[in-house]
Design an enzyme around this catalytic site. Structure first.
Site, PDB file in Angstrom:
ATOM      1  N   ASP A  62      25.335  31.730 -81.936  1.00  0.00           N
ATOM      2  CA  ASP A  62      24.447  31.342 -83.026  1.00  0.00           C
ATOM      3  C   ASP A  62      23.293  30.604 -82.376  1.00  0.00           C
ATOM      4  OD1 ASP A  62      23.092  30.218 -85.133  1.00  0.00           O
ATOM      5  OD2 ASP A  62      24.815  29.132 -85.947  1.00  0.00           O
ATOM      6  N   ASP A  68      22.431  29.941 -96.826  1.00  0.00           N
ATOM      7  CA  ASP A  68      22.376  29.353 -95.481  1.00  0.00           C
ATOM      8  C   ASP A  68      21.136  28.475 -95.341  1.00  0.00           C
ATOM      9  OD1 ASP A  68      22.049  28.719 -92.818  1.00  0.00           O
ATOM     10  OD2 ASP A  68      22.353  30.749 -92.064  1.00  0.00           O
TER      11      ASP A  68
HETATM   12  N1  ADP Z   1      26.071  15.713 -92.549  1.00  0.00           N
HETATM   13  C1  ADP Z   1      24.884  16.296 -92.751  1.00  0.00           C
HETATM   14  N2  ADP Z   1      24.214  16.083 -93.893  1.00  0.00           N
HETATM   15  C2  ADP Z   1      23.014  16.670 -94.101  1.00  0.00           C
HETATM   16  N3  ADP Z   1      22.413  17.450 -93.225  1.00  0.00           N
HETATM   17  C3  ADP Z   1      23.048  17.679 -92.059  1.00  0.00           C
HETATM   18  C4  ADP Z   1      24.305  17.133 -91.771  1.00  0.00           C
HETATM   19  N4  ADP Z   1      24.689  17.560 -90.538  1.00  0.00           N
HETATM   20  C5  ADP Z   1      23.705  18.339 -90.079  1.00  0.00           C
HETATM   21  N5  ADP Z   1      22.711  18.405 -90.992  1.00  0.00           N
HETATM   22  C6  ADP Z   1      21.447  19.092 -90.889  1.00  0.00           C
HETATM   23  O1  ADP Z   1      21.672  20.448 -90.632  1.00  0.00           O
HETATM   24  C7  ADP Z   1      20.523  20.945 -89.969  1.00  0.00           C
HETATM   25  C8  ADP Z   1      20.968  21.760 -88.827  1.00  0.00           C
HETATM   26  O2  ADP Z   1      21.790  22.728 -89.306  1.00  0.00           O
HETATM   27  P1  ADP Z   1      22.211  23.917 -88.381  1.00  0.00           P
HETATM   28  O3  ADP Z   1      23.080  24.769 -89.187  1.00  0.00           O
HETATM   29  O4  ADP Z   1      22.740  23.413 -87.097  1.00  0.00           O
HETATM   30  O5  ADP Z   1      20.775  24.482 -88.242  1.00  0.00           O
HETATM   31  P2  ADP Z   1      20.184  25.752 -87.547  1.00  0.00           P
HETATM   32  O6  ADP Z   1      20.922  26.893 -88.112  1.00  0.00           O
HETATM   33  O7  ADP Z   1      18.760  25.739 -87.973  1.00  0.00           O
HETATM   34  O8  ADP Z   1      20.363  25.545 -86.092  1.00  0.00           O
HETATM   35  C9  ADP Z   1      19.709  19.783 -89.517  1.00  0.00           C
HETATM   36  O9  ADP Z   1      18.579  19.660 -90.338  1.00  0.00           O
HETATM   37  C10 ADP Z   1      20.660  18.647 -89.679  1.00  0.00           C
HETATM   38  O10 ADP Z   1      19.975  17.443 -89.941  1.00  0.00           O
HETATM   39 MG    MG Z   2      21.995  28.449 -88.532  1.00  0.00          MG
END
Ligand code: ADP
Ligand code: MG
Lengths: 107, 626
Positions: free
Chosen positions: B25, B206
């Protein structure tokens, strides 16, 4: 369970093995070509492999591995002339769909 | 129709071995790698036990670079050289980047794709992404102890060609073999085992760090069909961080923040946002470079208000996707939440309210995509028996084939084949001593090439000179799951090979596809007649060519004068029909060809024997001829 040779296939195989000077028979197999197609393999056999099944047809021993046999059961191997080319051809009752060249097929 | 010859033993391909495959991912914010180990999808962790690798790369002056947490820690201290959210720049031009001015980077407007000027020089987003992928690859190689067969890399459903291609390029740069690109929502559905259900319609919501995707998937008989996708390529958790910063700036009357302070405040805002998923209230504290100290409370309620507009944007896309799929929210059988940002309470509330059902959240929303990708990789690497377990995700809309003699289209991959797929067919040369074979790749349902769409041409060169019909040229058509067609031609005895990649659906709209299909149905009968005639003509010409070549070569010493005259008469008759015969000359053509065939029967047999003789005692015969 059977695999047979046409008269002309049998006589040609015998002739080819003779000329080659060695070999105990013919090995037929089905190989996967790519992820959906199947293709025939036709080889000289220099010795029997333990799991292979063997068939006698018109003086030729044909070896087939058990997996391939499921695709080949009932097949007749023919030898034909087309234009100025001569070669072997599989008459396989299991084939549902084949490509133009007859080498890649689906069951 | 190629005839088979007997091969020497051991020509068969080696049987399948278990091949290690990983799912990646490659996220905007965080990246992960997973693999199916002993039948179970597992996220692979680093030495410190962390599953998430922050998608952050920091470039140092000496050309070295750091990836992940180490880099992330330097985000505030070294904002110009610490690249976060590089996925937003993949395959984009500078003009495409809406908020370029708000980014702390030194963008370079390079043609095709924007670049970033760093302490280690100008870097393309592909290179930056490759660093992340390389780190994951190393992690995987350490964890699974061995070489990798390949990887499935996920991309947002929204990614266009340029972005997908950039992702593939990054993987290649990182030394990974891409088994396929997989849409993130589809990966999530696979991870949840929705493919095991009998049937159903599912919505995958998502919300990641930088992208929002909504996909409506329909499952029937083990096949996923994407009914609709929608989303917002510029909506994610980062925007919620920014909303907090905007609120903070307004509240405290902070003017323009420098790059350093901006990064600092954004980091604090994110921390607050994440904490609010578990708490009712948090404090945001920071000390700016001006010495100014910030210490402000933020409640979940206030944050929900700040988020309202962003969440509404996501819901708008959801409604659009439902509309596109002609479905009401009530007809959805399950809703899957994906992405770290779906941990936000306000998001869950909004999704629950819209669909009027509890969304699926059993799996870690940050890990599901990598897990699904790993499961798909495992299948694609051939580790699972082909027992109908294939995830049939897409079909090829039109048949793909090759132009054969006489302008006929030989279909190699029929329309509606599920992809990925590969089909091979053997071809041979037409003329003695032929050393090159031109292949013309076409798409369409019609029998004549002229009525199909030309996709590409490639030429296989370097075929060793042989008698016509002897070389075995295996042409393999492969469509990967991204819809990319590659065609490989390989002469089996010499191993010479030619390869080309084609984009089959490029530039063809669904409407054009429908039109081409309709045309082919309407003209199938006429096409068939035409095809038979053309085939007969080609065959006749080939027969004439081959016969005259054979006469030239061996006629003198293998044939009596009368025999030769007999053959020449038959050739003449066939040539006549070929020259003068019109559209309905199929019958006479076939009759004359068969007559010639008959006339040459004995000659062919004598030549065969002679060539065998030659092969056995070739040396002597050469001397004799000389
Ligand atoms: N406990 C949480 N509450 C709210 N937002 C969260 C939490 N944990 C992670 N995030 C948010 O999720 C986002 C990252 O999600 P992720 O699925 O890893 O993203 P991406 O798919 O873009 O890499 C970030 O904006 C992060 O701040
Ligand atoms: Mg993602």
């Amino acid at each position: 369970m059977t695999i047979t040779l046409s008269d002309s296939a049998a006589s040609h195989v015998r002739k080819f093995i003779d000329r080659r000077g060695k070999g105990v028979g013919l090995r037929l197999a089905v190989k996967t070509s790519g992820c959906s197609g199947l293709a025939y393999a036709l080889e000289f056999a220099d010795d029997a492999i333990p799991d292979d099944l063997s068939f006698e047809s018109k003086g030729v021993t044909v070896f087939v591995d058990p997996k391939s046999l499921t695709f080949l059961d009932g097949t007749e191997l023919d030898f034909v002339r087309e234009g100025l080319n001569e070669g072997f051809k599989f008459n396989n009752p299991n084939v549902k769909d084949k490509c133009g060249c007859g080498e890649s097929f689906k069951v | 129709m190629a005839l088979l010859q007997i091969a020497e033993p051991g020509f068969a391909a080696a049987p399948h071995q278990h091949r290690l495959a990983i799912g990646i991912d490659l996220g905007t914010t965080n990246s992960l790698v997973a693999s199916v180990i002993s039948g179970e999808a597992r996220v692979l962790r680093d030495e410190a036990g962390r599953a998430l690798l922050p998608s952050v790369v920091r470039y140092h002056a000496a050309g070295a670079q750091a990836v992940g947490c180490v880099a992330q820690d330097m985000q505030s201290a070294d904002p110009h050289n610490t690249i976060v959210s590089v996925k937003r720049f993949m395959g984009r031009r500078l003009a495409d980047i809406r908020d370029a001015a708000r980014q702390p980077y030194r963008f370079v407007d390079t043609p095709g794709m924007v670049s970033l000027d760093t302490a280690a020089g100008v870097k393309t987003p592909i290179e930056v992404s490759a660093e992340i992928l390389r780190a994951l690859r190393q992690r995987a190689e350490a964890a699974v102890d061995g070489d990798l067969a390949g990887a499935v890399i996920t991309v947002p459903a929204y990614f266009d060609d340029a972005q997908r291609q950039a992702t593939k390029d990054a993987a290649r740069l990182a030394g990974l073999t891409v088994l396929r690109l997989l849409n993130e929502p589809t990966a999530a559905a696979i991870a949840y085992g929705l493919d095991n259900a009998a049937q159903g319609v599912f919505a995958i919501y998502d919300l990641g760090g930088g992208t929002f995707d909504i996909s409506i998937l329909k499952l029937a008989r083990g096949v996923f069909e994407v009914l609709a996708t929608s989303g917002d390529a510029a909506l994610g958790g980062d925007d919620f961080d920014r909303a907090i910063v905007d609120w903070l700036c307004a509240l405290l009357g902070l003017g323009d923040l420098g790059a350093h302070d901006m990064r600092l405040v954004l980091t604090e805002a994110r921390r607050a946002k994440e904490a609010l998923s578990g708490k009712i209230e948090v404090r945001i504290t920071a000390v700016l470079s001006t010495g100014r100290a910030i210490d402000v409370p933020l409640t979940r309620k206030t944050f929900a208000n700040l988020s309202r507009e962003l969440i509404a944007r996501s819901l708008k896309a959801v409604r659009k996707a439902l509309r596109d799929a002609c479905l009401g929210a009530a007809e959805i059988d399950g809703v899957v939440l994906v992405g770290g940002a779906t941990r936000m309470v306000a998001v869950r509330d909004a999704v629950r309210e819209l669909f009027r059902r509890e969304p699926l959240t059993d799996l870690d929303p940050e890990q599901v995509v990598a897990m699904g990708a790993a499961m798909q990789a495992n299948v694609l690497a051939g580790n699972k028996a082909a027992d109908g377990e294939w995830l049939l995700l897409d079909v090829s809309p039109l048949s793909l084939g090759l132009e054969t003699m006489g302008g006929l289209a030989e279909k190699i991959i029929p329309r509606n084949s599920t992809i990925p797929t590969a089909r091979a067919q053997d071809f041979t040369t037409f003329k003695d001593g032929q050393t090159a074979l031109a292949l013309h790749v076409v798409q369409g349902e019609r029998e004549l090439v002229a009525d199909c769409r030309s996709l590409a041409r490639l030429t296989l060169r370097g075929i060793p000179p042989m008698v016509a019909g002897v070389p075995r040229i295996r042409v393999t058509f492969q469509i990967d799951a991204d819809g990319l067609l590659s065609v490989t031609a390989r002469e089996q005895t010499s191993g010479v090979e030619a390869h080309i990649e084609v984009k089959p659906s490029y530039g063809i709209s669904d409407q054009q596809i429908a039109g081409m299909l309709q045309e082919s149905c309407g003209s199938a009968e006429a096409d068939m007649q035409m095809r038979m005639l053309r085939e007969a003509q080609v065959e006749a010409r080939r027969l004439l060519d081959a016969t005259s070549a054979a006469l030239h070569e061996d006629g003198d010493w293998l044939l009596e004068q009368v025999e030769r005259l007999h053959i020449e008469a038959a050739m003449h008759a066939l040539g006549e029909v070929l020259e003068t015969g019109g559209a309905d000359s199929l019958k006479p053509l076939k009759a004359s060809a068969s007559a010639l065939n008959h006339a040459t029967g004995e000659f062919a047999a004598r030549r065969m024997n002679a060539s065998v003789q030659r092969a056995l005692t070739g040396h002597k015969l050469d001397e004799l001829a000389a």
